[in-house]
Design a protein around this motif. Sequence first.
Motif, PDB file in Angstrom:
ATOM      1  N   LYS A  34       0.830  -1.272   0.009  1.00 35.91           N
ATOM      2  CA  LYS A  34      -0.101  -0.162  -0.145  1.00 35.91           C
ATOM      3  C   LYS A  34       1.001   1.339   0.001  1.00 35.91           C
ATOM      4  CE  LYS A  34      -4.152   1.982   2.441  1.00 35.91           C
ATOM      5  NZ  LYS A  34      -5.237   1.728   3.344  1.00 35.91           N
ATOM      6  N   THR A  35       0.447   2.280  -0.585  1.00 34.93           N
ATOM      7  CA  THR A  35       0.952   3.605  -0.566  1.00 34.93           C
ATOM      8  C   THR A  35       0.034   4.662  -0.228  1.00 34.93           C
ATOM      9  OG1 THR A  35       2.381   3.167  -2.672  1.00 34.93           O
ATOM     10  CG2 THR A  35       2.002   5.189  -2.152  1.00 34.93           C
ATOM     11  N   ILE A  36       0.232   5.367   0.821  1.00 33.64           N
ATOM     12  CA  ILE A  36      -0.271   6.216   1.535  1.00 33.64           C
ATOM     13  C   ILE A  36       0.421   7.920   1.216  1.00 33.64           C
ATOM     14  CG2 ILE A  36      -1.452   7.368   3.628  1.00 33.64           C
ATOM     15  CD1 ILE A  36      -1.416   4.642   4.689  1.00 33.64           C
ATOM     16  N   TYR A  37      -0.394   8.857   0.674  1.00 31.64           N
ATOM     17  CA  TYR A  37       0.137  10.361   0.602  1.00 31.64           C
ATOM     18  C   TYR A  37      -0.297  10.917   1.655  1.00 31.64           C
ATOM     19  CZ  TYR A  37       1.378   8.665  -4.049  1.00 31.64           C
ATOM     20  OH  TYR A  37       1.827   8.043  -5.162  1.00 31.64           O
ATOM     21  N   CYS A  38       0.539  11.841   2.293  1.00 36.32           N
ATOM     22  CA  CYS A  38       0.207  12.380   3.719  1.00 36.32           C
ATOM     23  C   CYS A  38       0.435  13.835   3.395  1.00 36.32           C
ATOM     24  CB  CYS A  38       1.184  12.054   4.800  1.00 36.32           C
ATOM     25  SG  CYS A  38       1.117  10.162   4.955  1.00 36.32           S
ATOM     26  N   TYR A  39      -0.575  14.888   3.842  1.00 30.91           N
ATOM     27  CA  TYR A  39      -0.322  16.178   3.633  1.00 30.91           C
ATOM     28  C   TYR A  39       0.043  16.819   4.789  1.00 30.91           C
ATOM     29  CZ  TYR A  39      -2.850  15.683  -0.747  1.00 30.91           C
ATOM     30  OH  TYR A  39      -3.181  15.259  -2.023  1.00 30.91           O
ATOM     31  N   THR A  40      -0.042  16.205   6.119  1.00 30.38           N
ATOM     32  CA  THR A  40       0.403  16.963   7.335  1.00 30.38           C
ATOM     33  C   THR A  40       1.138  15.721   8.122  1.00 30.38           C
ATOM     34  OG1 THR A  40      -1.465  15.991   8.562  1.00 30.38           O
ATOM     35  CG2 THR A  40      -1.969  18.122   7.412  1.00 30.38           C
ATOM     36  N   GLU A  41       1.827  16.382   9.231  1.00 32.80           N
ATOM     37  CA  GLU A  41       2.673  15.491   9.855  1.00 32.80           C
ATOM     38  C   GLU A  41       1.890  14.205  10.573  1.00 32.80           C
ATOM     39  OE1 GLU A  41       6.007  13.990  12.075  1.00 32.80           O
ATOM     40  OE2 GLU A  41       5.867  15.240  10.093  1.00 32.80           O
ATOM     41  N   GLU A  42       0.550  14.849  11.042  1.00 33.27           N
ATOM     42  CA  GLU A  42      -0.268  14.043  11.731  1.00 33.27           C
ATOM     43  C   GLU A  42      -0.443  12.674  10.774  1.00 33.27           C
ATOM     44  OE1 GLU A  42      -4.859  14.137  13.818  1.00 33.27           O
ATOM     45  OE2 GLU A  42      -3.871  15.949  12.886  1.00 33.27           O
ATOM     46  N   GLU A  43      -0.974  13.187   9.461  1.00 34.88           N
ATOM     47  CA  GLU A  43      -1.134  12.031   8.427  1.00 34.88           C
ATOM     48  C   GLU A  43       0.053  10.845   8.458  1.00 34.88           C
ATOM     49  OE1 GLU A  43      -2.668  13.613   4.881  1.00 34.88           O
ATOM     50  OE2 GLU A  43      -4.319  14.583   5.778  1.00 34.88           O
ATOM     51  N   ARG A  44       1.093  11.690   8.265  1.00 35.81           N
ATOM     52  CA  ARG A  44       2.393  10.832   8.319  1.00 35.81           C
ATOM     53  C   ARG A  44       2.451   9.853   9.379  1.00 35.81           C
ATOM     54  NH1 ARG A  44       8.264  10.417   9.770  1.00 35.81           N
ATOM     55  NH2 ARG A  44       7.541  11.894  11.473  1.00 35.81           N
ATOM     56  N   ILE A  45       2.199  10.483  10.734  1.00 34.52           N
ATOM     57  CA  ILE A  45       2.316   9.279  11.771  1.00 34.52           C
ATOM     58  C   ILE A  45       1.196   8.278  11.867  1.00 34.52           C
ATOM     59  CG2 ILE A  45       1.985   9.455  14.264  1.00 34.52           C
ATOM     60  CD1 ILE A  45       3.152  12.144  14.254  1.00 34.52           C
ATOM     61  N   ASN A  46      -0.043   8.587  11.335  1.00 31.51           N
ATOM     62  CA  ASN A  46      -1.014   7.725  11.115  1.00 31.51           C
ATOM     63  C   ASN A  46      -0.699   6.598  10.240  1.00 31.51           C
ATOM     64  OD1 ASN A  46      -2.585   8.906  13.357  1.00 31.51           O
ATOM     65  ND2 ASN A  46      -3.725  10.268  11.725  1.00 31.51           N
ATOM     66  N   ALA A  47      -0.048   7.051   8.981  1.00 35.70           N
ATOM     67  CA  ALA A  47       0.197   6.227   7.807  1.00 35.70           C
ATOM     68  C   ALA A  47       1.379   5.061   8.432  1.00 35.70           C
ATOM     69  CB  ALA A  47       0.627   7.027   6.597  1.00 35.70           C
ATOM     70  N   ILE A  48       2.236   5.653   9.129  1.00 35.52           N
ATOM     71  CA  ILE A  48       3.340   4.905   9.564  1.00 35.52           C
ATOM     72  C   ILE A  48       2.765   3.782  10.433  1.00 35.52           C
ATOM     73  CG2 ILE A  48       5.363   4.742  11.082  1.00 35.52           C
ATOM     74  CD1 ILE A  48       6.197   7.510   9.955  1.00 35.52           C
ATOM     75  N   ASN A  49       1.764   4.115  11.475  1.00 38.23           N
ATOM     76  CA  ASN A  49       1.152   3.305  12.534  1.00 38.23           C
ATOM     77  C   ASN A  49       0.355   2.336  11.471  1.00 38.23           C
ATOM     78  OD1 ASN A  49       2.130   4.519  14.508  1.00 38.23           O
ATOM     79  ND2 ASN A  49       0.500   5.901  14.858  1.00 38.23           N
ATOM     80  N   GLU A  50      -0.254   2.617  10.597  1.00 30.61           N
ATOM     81  CA  GLU A  50      -1.352   1.826   9.733  1.00 30.61           C
ATOM     82  C   GLU A  50      -0.499   0.601   8.878  1.00 30.61           C
ATOM     83  OE1 GLU A  50      -4.326   2.106   5.939  1.00 30.61           O
ATOM     84  OE2 GLU A  50      -3.984   3.900   7.210  1.00 30.61           O
TER      85      GLU A  50
END
Length: 621
Positions: free
Chosen positions: A532-548
Motif C-alpha cells: 500500500k501507498t499513502i500520501y500525507c499532507y500533514t505531519e499527523e497524517e504521516r504518523i497515522n500512515a506509519i502506524n497503519e
Amino acid sequence: MNEFNSYLQQQTDYNDDDIKTLEWREHIRLRPGMYIGKLGDGTSPDDGIYVLLKEVLDNSIDEYMMGYGKSISVSIENGTVTVRDHGRGVPLNKVVDVSSQMNTGAKYDSKAFKKSVGLNGVGIKAVNALSSYFKIISYRDKESKEVIYNKAVVINESSITDTKEKNGTLVSFIPDNEIFTNYSFNDEYVEKLLKNYVFLNSGLTIIYNGKTFRSENGLADLLIENMTTEMLYPIIHLKGEDIEVVLTHSNQYGEEYYSFVNGQYTTQGGTHLSAFKESLGRVIKEYYNKNFEYSDIRSGIVAAVSIKVEEPVFESQTKTRLGSKDIGPEGPSITKFIGDFIKKELDNYLHINTEISDILLKKILDSEKERKAIAGVTKLARERAKKANLHNRKLRDCRIHLNDAKGDDREESCIFITEGDSASGSITKSRNPNFQAVFSLRGKPLNSYGLTKKIVYENEEFNLLQAALNIEEGLEGLRYNKVIIATDADVDGMHIRLLLITFFLQFFPDLIKRNHVYILQTPLFRVRNKQKTIYCYTEEERINAINELGKNPEITRFKGLGEISPDEFKNFIGKDIRLDPVKMKKEDLIKEMLAFYMGKNTMDRQNFIIDNLVVEEDLVN
C-alpha cells in the motif's frame, strides 16, 4: 470484417428494454447536479450542502416577504440542519405533497407568491431526495402534522394532532453521505449566507446556533460588511418599489458588485447587473456633461443592486445568473426599469449632495488621468501579449473556457499558476487538458505592493498572466473559474504565493473576493510498503500512515512539485484535489495588510515571524 460489423450493430441497436422511466427521487439522486449544481464537501461556499440549506430557507424567506413571521431559527449540529420559521405553516393535508410530490407548490400562482425566491416547488423535494433523513413539521392554527423520510421515502407519517406551538414550519435534514462524501458545514459560509438574507430583508431576525443576525440599513450594511478598503464618500442609498441600490467608491482597482433577485444572490450577475452598470455610467456622464470612459466611472466602485421580478427566469436551478428580460408579464423590461430608476434617483441625489458629487468627480478624473498616463504602455503590452507565444511558452491552455462552458465543465474550468520547468512539466503531463490549463512563471514575480497599475503592463510576467486570465476589463471575461497557485511547499514557494496574492489584492481584489483564487495542496510525504501507498499532507497524517503500515515503511519527503512524477501528480489534481481558498474577511483591510506583509516595516514583520515561527524539527518531534 462481417463479425466486427455484427458486433457494432449489437452495440448500437436498442429496444424496449433500453428505455427506462425513473421516479423523481431516483432522477434527482442520479443527476443531482441538475438540481443543486455541484456536490462538493463543504469547503467551497457554492457546494451542494449550502444549496440544500438555501432551498429550505428560501421558503421561510418567502413567508417573511409576504408578511408572516419576523424570525427564523437555524441550527446545525453534527451534520443535522434544522430550520424553523414562523410563517403560516404548510396546509396540513398537503404536507406530504409539498415535500414529496414534484411540481406541487403554491408558487405557480403569482398572486400568492408574486415575487418568490423558490421555483415551482422543486427545491424542497431535491433536499428530501438528497438527504438520508428529512423531517417536516407544519404548525397551523393550533394543529400540527409531521412526516419523516429516508431518501424521499416516507418512514413515518403522523396524524393531525393538537399543538401549542406557534404557526410555522420546521424542516430538519441530514445530507446523504453517499452523495456528499465526507462533508462538513463551514460556519463562515453559513453565516455569510444568513447575513445576506437579513441585509436583503430589513427587520428580519435570523438566529443561528445562538448567534443573532439582523439588519436595519439593508444593503448599506452589506457594503460595510464586505468592504476591505476605506470608502471615499458616504454610501449612496437609493430605494424604490421592487428595487434597492447602494454604491460608493474606494481607491482600490477593479469593480466590486453584489447583485440580487428576489433575495437570491446572483453571483454570476445577469440582465439586472448589466442594466445597472450601463445605466449608472450613462447617468453620471449626463450629470457631469462629460464623455467619460465607462471604465473610469466604475474604477474602484463598490455597489449592490437588488430587484424583485415576477416569476424570475434563472439560467440554472442554482439561480446564480438572471436570464429574465422583463420585470413581469405586464411590466417594463429590466433594462428600462433599472435605467429609469437610476436616472431619476441618482441624478436627484447628486444634485442635492454636491459635496459627494465633487468627491466622485475627483475620483473619476484621477482614474482618467492614470489611464491616459499608461495608455501607451498598455497598447504596447497588449500587442506584446498577443504576439507572445502564450500557447506554447507560457500557457498550456485547456479546451473549455468559463465563458463557453456550462454546468460541471464551467465549474471545473481552472488554471494552475506554477514556477519552473519541472513543476509546470509535471502538471502539464498530469492534467486533464479538457478543463485544466497551466501558466508557467519565470522566476519570482515582482513585489507589486505600492506600485501603480502601470506595472501590470510593463512587467512581462504580470502582463502575460493578465492576458491569460483575460481580466483586464473585469471579471466578466475571466476564462477560468478557479485560479490555482501551485508552488513548492518550501520558503521560496511560500514567497511566490505571497507575491501572487499581493498582485491580485493590489489590482484585482474582486478575483479573491469572488472566491476564484486557491492554493493547491500537494502531499508532503509518501509512506508505502509493498502492499500500500499513502500520501500525507500533514505531519499527523504521516504518523497515522506509519502506524497503519507497520514496521519500517519507506518514507519519502517531497520538497518540490518537480519531484513528484506525472503519474503520481494525477492523483493530486484529479477528483480528490485539495484546494485551500484564498479568503478575505471584513477585518482584512487590504491596504493595512499589504503594508504589514509586503511593505518596509522590517522590524514589525521580523518580530511577527519570530513570535509565530514553527520549524520543521518541531513538527517532526
